[in-house]
Design an enzyme around this catalytic site. Structure first.
Site, PDB file in Angstrom:
ATOM      1  NE  ARG A   1       0.662   1.515   4.302  1.00 40.19           N
ATOM      2  CZ  ARG A   1       1.936   1.835   4.287  1.00 40.19           C
ATOM      3  NH1 ARG A   1       2.535   2.121   3.140  1.00 40.19           N
ATOM      4  NH2 ARG A   1       2.645   1.863   5.406  1.00 40.19           N
TER       5      ARG A   1
ATOM      6  CD  GLU B   1       2.768   7.886   6.639  1.00 38.21           C
ATOM      7  OE1 GLU B   1       2.401   6.730   6.966  1.00 38.21           O
ATOM      8  OE2 GLU B   1       2.648   8.322   5.508  1.00 38.21           O
ATOM      9  CG  HIS B   2       4.237   7.956  12.333  1.00 41.40           C
ATOM     10  ND1 HIS B   2       4.729   6.872  13.008  1.00 41.40           N
ATOM     11  CD2 HIS B   2       5.103   8.182  11.315  1.00 41.40           C
ATOM     12  CE1 HIS B   2       5.853   6.464  12.438  1.00 41.40           C
ATOM     13  NE2 HIS B   2       6.091   7.235  11.403  1.00 41.40           N
TER      14      HIS B   2
ATOM     15  CB  SER C   1       2.488  -2.066   3.790  1.00 43.78           C
ATOM     16  OG  SER C   1       1.818  -2.835   4.746  1.00 43.78           O
ATOM     17  CB  SER C   2       7.104  -5.681   1.952  1.00 41.71           C
ATOM     18  OG  SER C   2       8.058  -5.364   2.948  1.00 41.71           O
TER      19      SER C   2
ATOM     20  CG  ASP D   1       0.608  -0.812   7.039  1.00 40.76           C
ATOM     21  OD1 ASP D   1       0.228   0.315   6.655  1.00 40.76           O
ATOM     22  OD2 ASP D   1       1.725  -1.025   7.521  1.00 40.76           O
TER      23      ASP D   1
ATOM     24  CE  LYS E   1       6.158  -1.151  10.729  1.00 46.21           C
ATOM     25  NZ  LYS E   1       4.844  -0.765  10.161  1.00 46.21           N
TER      26      LYS E   1
END
Length: 500
Positions: free
Chosen positions: A86, A92-93, A188-189, A233, A277
């Site tokens: 995505r 964000e955040h 977002s793998s 995600d 992350k």
């Protein structure tokens, strides 16, 4: 494609295979085109992941995955699962703070070929040879947070389904994974992998779970590896639809279509700086800082601060607007960092008690927190999401310029208030704007990864050329990765099952 293993795999590369479309011929549980999805106990058949037939545009790729599967297991897969990466257009955040976001699925994805087995084992291969084969007994699934391994993401999804359905006799599975989402790029793998794993586990065990519940399960279970994410995600992975972005809200989870303006294209540019992350504390530090900001303000307002975990919960508790929350932040939080001892004194707890009420395992070492700046970002970014969705819905004159300005403001806030950008991302977003983007901002967790830019359709070719020359052409390491690092995208479809 994923945060790499230890040992020599730390430089493992994603094999980038461009694909045109994720669509197929619906043969079971069609994904009805509806305005939105909501979390409730009355799911219809159309609220479940669709089962599709492999289309001609996908055939070559699925055939290659099948060849790997047959070579290893001596048979063809019984089914395939797919979950998309995505791009977060804005917001964000803030999902883990309880606020809505505005992402879209991309065409790059994770695909898993799967069959059940009689050995009671999970046997998992990756088409990328840099990732080693993994196997474990289904009754002995252990997720070691201290040593990050690529297969842990599958184990998260597996364990999430098993625990949610209290499966005492989960079946074994033979699996081959293939991915086209660039690794550690903010696309977002890892979450796509978790969602794909959850979908495979569901199908192999003969379960039927709605898209909304799958998203909620996969959000919770990704925390098994220590990431305190908010659900964006996983939600877009399951609820995405072609040709539309989604405005996703939480508690309860619901998603509504956002029609992006005609005549613009979204372009992904990878800074080629990788941030893992789950292997660092940067992300969870921000989660904790937001939590502490909410708790200290709650304490100042004579609220039950221990019950407040999110800034969004604080706003609801106070019953005020986002604009009013910004004023409250200025009044109640100092701009200088708070020492841990100072936080304990304000909340009236010991450091051990603070660990239980506010911190996470990988933030125990942090001794100071920037609460004012983090809260300012969250409330202003939440407001930008609402403005973006409203502009897309109303489509006023100059809409694309307004949307571009919101994207630029978002990046500035991520850079200056949330401090989740990096030098390369700042350089890249500035170059994108100079090259003709209406707006450009980091997307994903930050500290590396990708930027997303909104570009007028007739300027895309010129934009791509200028960004290539300005950022990739003169750097050998970036140039060799340009195929997976510089590309246009459009809203793609959500997770699905496929039959051979």
């Amino acid at each position: 494609m994923f945060e790499a293993e230890n040992e020599s795999e730390t430089d493992a590369k994603c094999s980038f295979v461009p694909i045109k479309d994720s669509g197929g011929v619906v043969i079971q549980s069609p994904d009805k085109k509806v305005r939105g999805y909501q979390s409730d106990n009355m799911a219809n058949e159309t609220d479940y992941p669709p089962t599709l037939k492999i289309s001609l545009s996908q055939k070559d790729r699925f055939d290659k995955i099948c060849e790997v599967f047959h070579e290893r297991f001596g048979s063809d897969p019984e089914f395939y699962c797919r979950a998309p990466g995505r791009v977060n257009i804005i917001g964000e955040h803030i999902d883990y703070c309880g606020y809505s976001v505005l992402p879209m699925a991309i065409e790059q994805d994770i695909v898993i070929a799967a069959s059940t087995n009689n050995t009671g084992e999970i046997v998992l291969l990756n088409t990328d040879p840099d990732y080693r084969e993994f196997s474990t007994k289904v009754q002995n699934v252990d997720i070691d947070r201290s040593t990050l391994r690529w297969y842990n993401y599958f184990l998260c999804g597996f364990r999430g389904i098993v625990e949610s359905r209290k499966l005492d006799n989960a079946v074994g599975m033979n699996l081959v994974l293939d991915g086209t989402v660039p690794k550690s790029a903010g696309l977002s793998s890892s979450s796509a992998f978790v969602c794909c794993a959850g979908l495979a586990t569901m199908r192999a065990n003969g379960l039927q779970i709605s898209k909304v519940e799958l998203a909620e399960i996969c959000t919770r279970c990704e925390r098994y590896i220590g990431t305190q994410g908010g659900g964006m995600d996983q939600s877009i992975a399951f609820l995405a639809e072609r040709k539309t972005a989604k405005h996703i809200e939480f508690n309860p989870l619901r998603a509504n279509d956002v029609q992006l303006p005609d005549g613009v294209v979204f372009v992904i540019t990878n800074s080629c700086v990788e941030m893992q992350k789950a292997a660092t504390s940067h992300y969870n530090i921000r989660v904790v800082e937001c939590r502490l900001a909410a708790q200290i303000i709650a304490k100042s307002k004579n609220k039950e601060w221990k019950e407040i975990r999110k800034l969004g919960d604080l706003q609801k508790n106070l019953g005020v607007s986002l604009e009013e929350m910004l004023d409250i932040v200025d009044k109640e939080l100092k701009t200088q960092p708070y020492l841990k001892s100072e936080v304990c004194e304000i909340l009236g707890v010991t450091e051990d008690e603070l660990k239980d009420t506010s911190l996470s395992d990988n933030t125990l070492h942090i001794t100071s927190f920037k609460l004012h700046a983090r809260a300012k970002h969250v409330f202003s970014e939440a407001n930008r999401v609402l403005q973006f969705a409203e502009i897309c819905g109303d489509n006023p004159d100059g809409a694309v310029k307004l949307l571009g300005s919101l994207m630029n403001e978002s990046h500035a806030s991520c850079r200056d208030l949330y401090e989740c950008s990096c030098t390369e991302l700042d350089e890249l977003t500035q170059l994108c704007v100079q090259s003709g983007a209406l707006g450009s901002r980091l997307t994903g967790a930050g500290w590396g990864g990708c930027a997303v830019s909104m570009v007028r359709g007739h300027r895309v070719a010129d934009f791509l050329s200028k960004v290539y020359e300005g950022y990739y052409a003169n750097d050998p390491q970036r140039k060799v990765r340009v195929q997976e690092s510089l590309f246009t995208t459009q809203p793609g479809s959500g997770a699905a099952l496929y039959i051979p």
